[in-house]
Write a protein that holds these residues in place. Sequence first.
Motif, mmCIF file in Angstrom:
data_model
loop_
_atom_site.group_PDB
_atom_site.id
_atom_site.type_symbol
_atom_site.label_atom_id
_atom_site.label_comp_id
_atom_site.label_asym_id
_atom_site.label_seq_id
_atom_site.Cartn_x
_atom_site.Cartn_y
_atom_site.Cartn_z
ATOM 1 N N GLN A 141 -22.998 -31.044 28.832
ATOM 2 C CA GLN A 141 -22.705 -29.365 27.211
ATOM 3 C C GLN A 141 -22.465 -30.103 26.490
ATOM 4 O OE1 GLN A 141 -19.185 -27.525 28.498
ATOM 5 N NE2 GLN A 141 -18.498 -27.632 26.415
ATOM 6 N N THR A 142 -22.683 -31.283 26.319
ATOM 7 C CA THR A 142 -22.335 -32.418 25.099
ATOM 8 C C THR A 142 -23.570 -32.664 24.689
ATOM 9 O OG1 THR A 142 -19.957 -32.766 25.933
ATOM 10 C CG2 THR A 142 -20.953 -34.501 24.251
ATOM 11 N N GLU A 143 -24.757 -32.856 25.545
ATOM 12 C CA GLU A 143 -25.819 -32.824 25.203
ATOM 13 C C GLU A 143 -26.664 -32.231 24.337
ATOM 14 O OE1 GLU A 143 -27.455 -36.146 24.517
ATOM 15 O OE2 GLU A 143 -25.990 -37.986 26.093
ATOM 16 N N SER A 157 -33.428 -33.906 20.042
ATOM 17 C CA SER A 157 -32.739 -34.032 19.581
ATOM 18 C C SER A 157 -33.256 -35.373 17.900
ATOM 19 C CB SER A 157 -31.970 -35.688 19.670
ATOM 20 O OG SER A 157 -33.103 -36.914 20.131
ATOM 21 N N SER A 158 -32.732 -35.515 17.164
ATOM 22 C CA SER A 158 -33.844 -35.800 15.407
ATOM 23 C C SER A 158 -34.363 -37.415 16.313
ATOM 24 C CB SER A 158 -32.324 -36.619 14.900
ATOM 25 O OG SER A 158 -31.337 -37.644 15.317
ATOM 26 N N VAL A 159 -33.572 -38.414 17.605
ATOM 27 C CA VAL A 159 -34.518 -39.505 18.074
ATOM 28 C C VAL A 159 -35.767 -38.628 18.614
ATOM 29 C CG1 VAL A 159 -33.276 -41.381 17.238
ATOM 30 C CG2 VAL A 159 -32.640 -40.264 19.600
ATOM 31 N N GLY A 160 -35.415 -37.199 19.445
ATOM 32 C CA GLY A 160 -36.986 -37.352 20.067
ATOM 33 C C GLY A 160 -35.908 -37.325 21.579
ATOM 34 N N ALA A 161 -34.668 -37.105 21.627
ATOM 35 C CA ALA A 161 -34.502 -37.256 23.024
ATOM 36 C C ALA A 161 -34.358 -35.976 23.812
ATOM 37 C CB ALA A 161 -33.262 -37.532 23.119
ATOM 38 N N ARG A 162 -34.780 -35.656 24.779
ATOM 39 C CA ARG A 162 -35.317 -34.289 25.137
ATOM 40 C C ARG A 162 -34.978 -33.290 26.620
ATOM 41 N NH1 ARG A 162 -42.177 -35.494 25.318
ATOM 42 N NH2 ARG A 162 -41.830 -36.098 23.277
ATOM 43 N N GLY A 163 -34.299 -31.890 26.099
ATOM 44 C CA GLY A 163 -34.513 -31.505 27.295
ATOM 45 C C GLY A 163 -32.527 -31.201 27.454
ATOM 46 N N TYR A 164 -31.993 -30.871 28.829
ATOM 47 C CA TYR A 164 -30.718 -30.520 29.016
ATOM 48 C C TYR A 164 -29.760 -31.717 29.281
ATOM 49 C CZ TYR A 164 -31.802 -25.934 31.435
ATOM 50 O OH TYR A 164 -31.766 -24.611 31.588
ATOM 51 N N MET A 165 -30.331 -32.526 29.594
ATOM 52 C CA MET A 165 -29.802 -34.134 29.561
ATOM 53 C C MET A 165 -30.147 -35.671 28.604
ATOM 54 S SD MET A 165 -29.183 -34.920 33.873
ATOM 55 C CE MET A 165 -27.510 -35.922 33.218
ATOM 56 N N GLN A 166 -31.142 -34.464 27.677
ATOM 57 C CA GLN A 166 -31.343 -35.194 26.289
ATOM 58 C C GLN A 166 -32.082 -36.892 26.636
ATOM 59 O OE1 GLN A 166 -31.549 -34.116 22.589
ATOM 60 N NE2 GLN A 166 -31.893 -33.482 24.465
#
Length: 206
Positions: A106-108, A117-126
């Motif tokens: 929920q937070t991620e 994300s702006s740094v490229g983290a991906r998906g539900y859990m970033q």
Amino acid sequence: MRRAALALVIGAALALPCRLAFAGAQAEEQLSASVRAGLSASLSDQAAPEPTFPSVAAKTAWLSDRAALLAKRMPEIEDRVTFLKTVYYEATRAGLDPELVLGLIQTESNFRKYAVSSVGARGYMQVMPFWVQSIGRPTDNLFHLRTNLRYGCSILRHYLDMERGNLFLALGRYNGSRGQAAYPNLVLASWSQWRSMPAGYQVAMK
């Protein structure tokens, strides 16, 4: 009355407008042998095995209550149930409380499968993309439900082990903000909301 009020609180949080994913920058580092082995194992694109609950009633209650709260994010009931079963399976597999994982998701990403994300983290859990290179599985798709949750849960387990069970510091590592309060406090608040649901079965985190 308390149950209805809690549902409104969680429902309001889930209904917040989409924003950039929260994730910071997990640091690339050496994984423990157990985590590396778990991630190196082949992950099928098929659904996760059925999670184990203490009873059929507990399973029904846990899934139905949480599926109702995810309706706006995942309109199809089958998608919601598959998502929740996978969360439960991968969380307990990693020795984590499924409600903690729901709070982190929920937070991620606010339950957005294709969040970046702006740094490229991906998906539900970033999950940061460098992890697939670190374990030698460059073709893993981090937008795939089970793959994303397997990575995310394994990484959080790794950080918990590194921090000797200190969840506050482990969450900071997950976000790339170790020692800062903002991110852990957000996840812990979301976790508290999911755990406070009166129906269903709660799993103690190892």
